[in-house]
Design an enzyme around this catalytic site. Sequence first.
Site, PDB file in Angstrom:
ATOM      1  CG  ASP A 389      -0.089  -0.022   2.526  1.00  9.16           C
ATOM      2  OD1 ASP A 389       0.838  -0.851   2.594  1.00  9.16           O
ATOM      3  OD2 ASP A 389      -0.364   0.768   3.454  1.00  9.16           O
ATOM      4  CD  GLU A 390      -1.239   4.590   2.815  1.00  3.88           C
ATOM      5  OE1 GLU A 390      -2.206   5.329   3.015  1.00  3.88           O
ATOM      6  OE2 GLU A 390      -0.526   4.143   3.726  1.00  3.88           O
TER       7      GLU A 390
END
Length: 613
Positions: A389-390
Site C-alpha cells: 500500500d501507499e
Amino acid sequence: MNLTFAITDANTPPGAAAVSTSPSTGSATDPAPLLPPPGQETGPLLPPAPLPAHEPDAATLARTAERVAGDLLAPPAPVRLADVVPAPELVEPDPDADWVLPADAVVVASTDPAALAVAGHLAELLRPATGYLLPVTDAARPEPAGGIALMLAVPPAGAGPDTDLGAEGYRLTVAASGVTITAATAAGLFYGVQTLRQLLPPAIESPVPVTERWVLPGGTVTDRPRFPYRGAMLDVARHFFTAEDVLRVIDHLARYKLNHLHLHLTDDQGWRIAVPGWPRLTSVGGANEVGGGPGGWYTRADYRRIVRYAAARHVTVVPEIDLPGHTHAALTAYGELAPDGIAPPPYTGTEVGFSYVDPAGERTWAFIADVLGELAALTPGPWLHIGGDEAFKVKGATYTDFVERVQRVVADTGKTVVGWHQIAPAGHLDGRVLQWWGTTTEDAATVDAVHRGARLILSPGNHSYLDMKYAPDTPIGHDWAGLIDVRRAYDWDPGTHVAGVPATAVLGVEAPLWTESVTSLAEVEFMLLPRLPALAELGWSPRATHDWAGFRDRLAGHGPRWTTAGIHFHRSPEVPWPTDRAQPPTEVKPRIPSQNHPDSAADPGRVPLTDPS
Ligand code: TNX
C-alpha cells in the site's frame, strides 16, 4: 399446587427409566422428565405409575424432594439460547431442558489430542469463576453423563448439508442429561465451546470464584461459518504492543470465532521482528514509535509464543512485512537499502507514503529473501502478507515488477501471498489474495485481478477500520474514512460489497486496527469493543440472520461479561447495555492527540499528502 416429580432411586442405574408420578407421556424406556412441562404443574392427576420393585429410602426421597423443589423455585436460565454473537445458523430452544453445571461435573472428550486440548481449554475457562475442579478425561465415545462431552464425529459418507458441519461447524445440545458438543474437527469443538461460554451467566467471566447458579438454556445450536477467513489486524509498528498484549487480543478474537490475526510488523516508525543476519533491524529500527516512545520488537521466542497461543485458539497468524513503502524504519537500520544509500534518522510522526526500499538494489532482494524466509519458517499458517500500500514513489512498471518479484519470493517459501488491494495490477500468482481497504465500492483493477483468479479479504475503510472514531468526541482515532459507530461497522454485506466481485471470490473479512493514536492495551480494547463482534458476525453468520435490532440486543449482553472480565470497551450509546452492578469500565484518556490520516486525496475529506521531497 400439585407437585409432581420423578424419583430416581439411588439403586437405579444411570440412564434407566426413573419412577415417575409426573404426567409423563414417554414410553417405559424413556427417562422420565425431572419436571413437568412449565404450566402443567397443576394438571389433572393421572393414574400413578407402577411402583418400583423396591421403595426408595427416606434419605433418597428427602434429597430428591429438596432438589426438585429447588429446581421449581429456580428462575429460568438468564441467557437465552439465541443470545449468541455471532448469530448461529440454527437455534432450537427447549426450555424444559435447562441444565445446571454441577460442582462435580467432568469434561469428557474424544480420544484425540486436539479434542482433548479443547476440553482442557474449556475447563480452564470455567474453573476460575465456578471454583469447580472440572477434571478432563477422554473416552472412545463420550457421553455427557452429567457433564460436558466434546465429541469428534466424522459425518457419514454422502451426508447432506444438515449433518455436514464442515471444517469449523459444531452442534451443541443442552439436555437434562448434560451438554454435548459435536464437530468434525477440533476447530468446530472450539467454536462450540465459545458458544457454551456465552450461554452461561455473565459471572462466568469472573477471575475469582463467585456464587452463581451455572445454568445453561436447553436446546440445540447447529452452526457453521459463512466465510473461512475471519480476522483482525493489529498494527504493532506505529506503537509497539508486547507479546502479552497480543495474547489478550487473541483472546478477544477467539471469543467471537475469528480465526486470523494479521500482525502489521513493520512500518516507517518501527521494525518489530528479529531477523537473523540483520540485527540492526530491531536494535535500531525497533527502538522508536509514534510520538518518540521506546518502541520494542519480538524475538523469535516471542513470535513463536504468539503463534503457539494463537494456534491453541484456532487462530492463524498472518505476518505482514510492508513493501516497498512503509519501510523507513528498515532504512534507518541499513542505509544500503535506501535509494540514496544513506540511512535516515528515525521517524516518529504519522505521515505515510514517503519511504521505499531501492527496488533495483541487490541488497534489497537479499534483505527481502532473508526476512520473508525467516517469517515463513516461523509461521505455521499458509499466508505471508507483503503490504504493497501507499508506495507513492514507486510507480507504474517499477511497482508491478517489484510486487511480482516479491510474490515469487513468497511462493518460493511455500506460502501464499496476501497484499493490500494496491497490488491488484501485478501479475496473478496461484492463490493470491487481495485485502480491500477502499472506501468506495468500485475498483476496476481489483475486479480485474479477481477475474484473473485473486480472492478478496474485505476490510472496507469506512466500515471495518477500527482506528476510526466512533463519534466526533471519541478521544482517540482518525476520521479520514468517516466515523464508524457500531451500526456502521455492522450494516454492510461482505458478499456484495465490491461491485463485480462475487461472494464466491470473497475469502472473508478483517478489521484492521492501525495504532498511530492507540498506545495501550486498554485503548486497543476500547477501539475493538464493541465493533469487533459486529465484524465477526458479518464473517460468521448466515446473511439471513442479519438484523441490526437483534444484533444490538444480543451485543448488549456482552457488556457485563467484559466488565466482569476487566476488559475495556466503549459504551456506545446505540447499544442498550444492561445496568450492571459492577462499575462501568473507565473510558480511555488519549495520550496521543488524534490525527487525521494524511493519505492520498482519493476520498473527499482526506487530507492530501504533502510530499516531503
Ligand atoms: C492507511 S490502510 C494505511 C495505514 C494507516 C491507516 C490509518 C493501509 C493499507 N494503509 O498506513 O495506518 O490508513 O488509518
